[in-house]
Design a protein around this motif. Structure first.
Motif, PDB file in Angstrom:
ATOM      1  N   GLU A   1       0.865  -1.168   0.043  1.00  0.00           N
ATOM      2  CA  GLU A   1      -0.027  -0.085   0.049  1.00  0.00           C
ATOM      3  C   GLU A   1       0.817   1.380   0.181  1.00  0.00           C
ATOM      4  OE1 GLU A   1      -2.951  -0.690   3.075  1.00  0.00           O
ATOM      5  OE2 GLU A   1      -3.629  -2.249   2.009  1.00  0.00           O
TER       6      GLU A   1
ATOM      7  N   ILE B   1     -10.390  -0.431  -4.794  1.00  0.00           N
ATOM      8  CA  ILE B   1      -9.722  -0.509  -3.590  1.00  0.00           C
ATOM      9  C   ILE B   1      -9.627   0.529  -2.775  1.00  0.00           C
ATOM     10  CG2 ILE B   1      -8.129  -2.246  -4.811  1.00  0.00           C
ATOM     11  CD1 ILE B   1      -6.115  -0.050  -5.067  1.00  0.00           C
TER      12      ILE B   1
ATOM     13  N   TYR C   1      -8.577   3.830  -3.196  1.00  0.00           N
ATOM     14  CA  TYR C   1      -7.251   4.421  -3.069  1.00  0.00           C
ATOM     15  C   TYR C   1      -7.320   6.138  -2.727  1.00  0.00           C
ATOM     16  CZ  TYR C   1      -2.627   5.802  -4.777  1.00  0.00           C
ATOM     17  OH  TYR C   1      -1.512   6.168  -4.812  1.00  0.00           O
TER      18      TYR C   1
ATOM     19  N   PHE D   1      -7.450   2.731   1.257  1.00  0.00           N
ATOM     20  CA  PHE D   1      -7.751   1.321   1.334  1.00  0.00           C
ATOM     21  C   PHE D   1      -8.389   0.801   2.477  1.00  0.00           C
ATOM     22  CE2 PHE D   1      -3.170   2.657   0.050  1.00  0.00           C
ATOM     23  CZ  PHE D   1      -3.076   2.353  -1.265  1.00  0.00           C
TER      24      PHE D   1
ATOM     25  N   HIS E   1      -6.320  -7.942  -3.876  1.00  0.00           N
ATOM     26  CA  HIS E   1      -7.244  -7.180  -3.091  1.00  0.00           C
ATOM     27  C   HIS E   1      -8.031  -8.210  -2.248  1.00  0.00           C
ATOM     28  CE1 HIS E   1     -10.888  -4.414  -2.343  1.00  0.00           C
ATOM     29  NE2 HIS E   1      -9.675  -4.016  -1.600  1.00  0.00           N
TER      30      HIS E   1
END
Length: 172
Positions: free
Chosen positions: A117, A138, A140, A143, A169
């Protein structure tokens, strides 16, 4: 990827890979009789890797050419790094067999990216606006939809072996 079969390469749908097993079966040429096409996605390597390589006649190969590439955009392209081994006429004898190369690649990628990450944030920055849908999936860069890890894919295609490291994921 070319199959080496004239009918597959000239007349059948491209790409060969598709979303469903049923559709994939319809895309394999009736002329393709000597190839194994297999995809295996291990999260941790174990005896399954050896079995996949053995089915593709790659478990103990020593004669092959070797290469690799790193993705420019790993999330969008679906892989971080890819190594390939190709058995072809005149390929040199290597210092180690294909199975050991696959295991060494897995170990090296896990050591290189123990926490994926922060690596992704350093690579892409914090702003995901206007980017590929995978960034939304995800959540982003927060997370919050689950954790990410380094995973792997093995593609055996006759005289070619492709091994990918990839972001995986684990959704909450």
């Amino acid at each position: 990827m070319r199959t080496g079969d004239w009918r597959q390469d000239a007349e059948y749908p491209v790409p060969l890979w598709t979303a469903t097993a049923a559709e994939l079966a319809s895309r394999i040429s009736i002329e393709l009789v000597a190839g194994l096409v297999a995809l295996h996605l291990p999260t941790r390597y174990d005896a399954d890797v050896d079995r996949v390589l053995e089915l593709g006649h790659w478990s103990r190969r020593w004669h092959y050419r070797f290469g690799g590439v790193e993705a420019d955009r790993p999330l969008e392209q679906g892989f971080l790094r890819r190594v390939w081994l190709r058995d072809e006429r005149g390929a040199p004898e290597q210092a180690t067999d294909a199975s050991a190369v696959v295991r060494a690649f897995f170990d090296a990628e896990r050591a290189r990216l123990p926490d994926i990450e922060p690596w992704l944030v350093a690579r892409y920055g914090r702003d995901a606006r206007g980017r590929h849908d995978v960034f939304r999936y995800i959540d982003y860069p927060a997370f919050d939809n689950g954790s990410l890890d380094v995973g792997f894919a093995i593609l055996v295609h006759g005289a070619e072996l492709h091994v990918y490291s990839r972001v995986v994921h684990f959704h909450k």
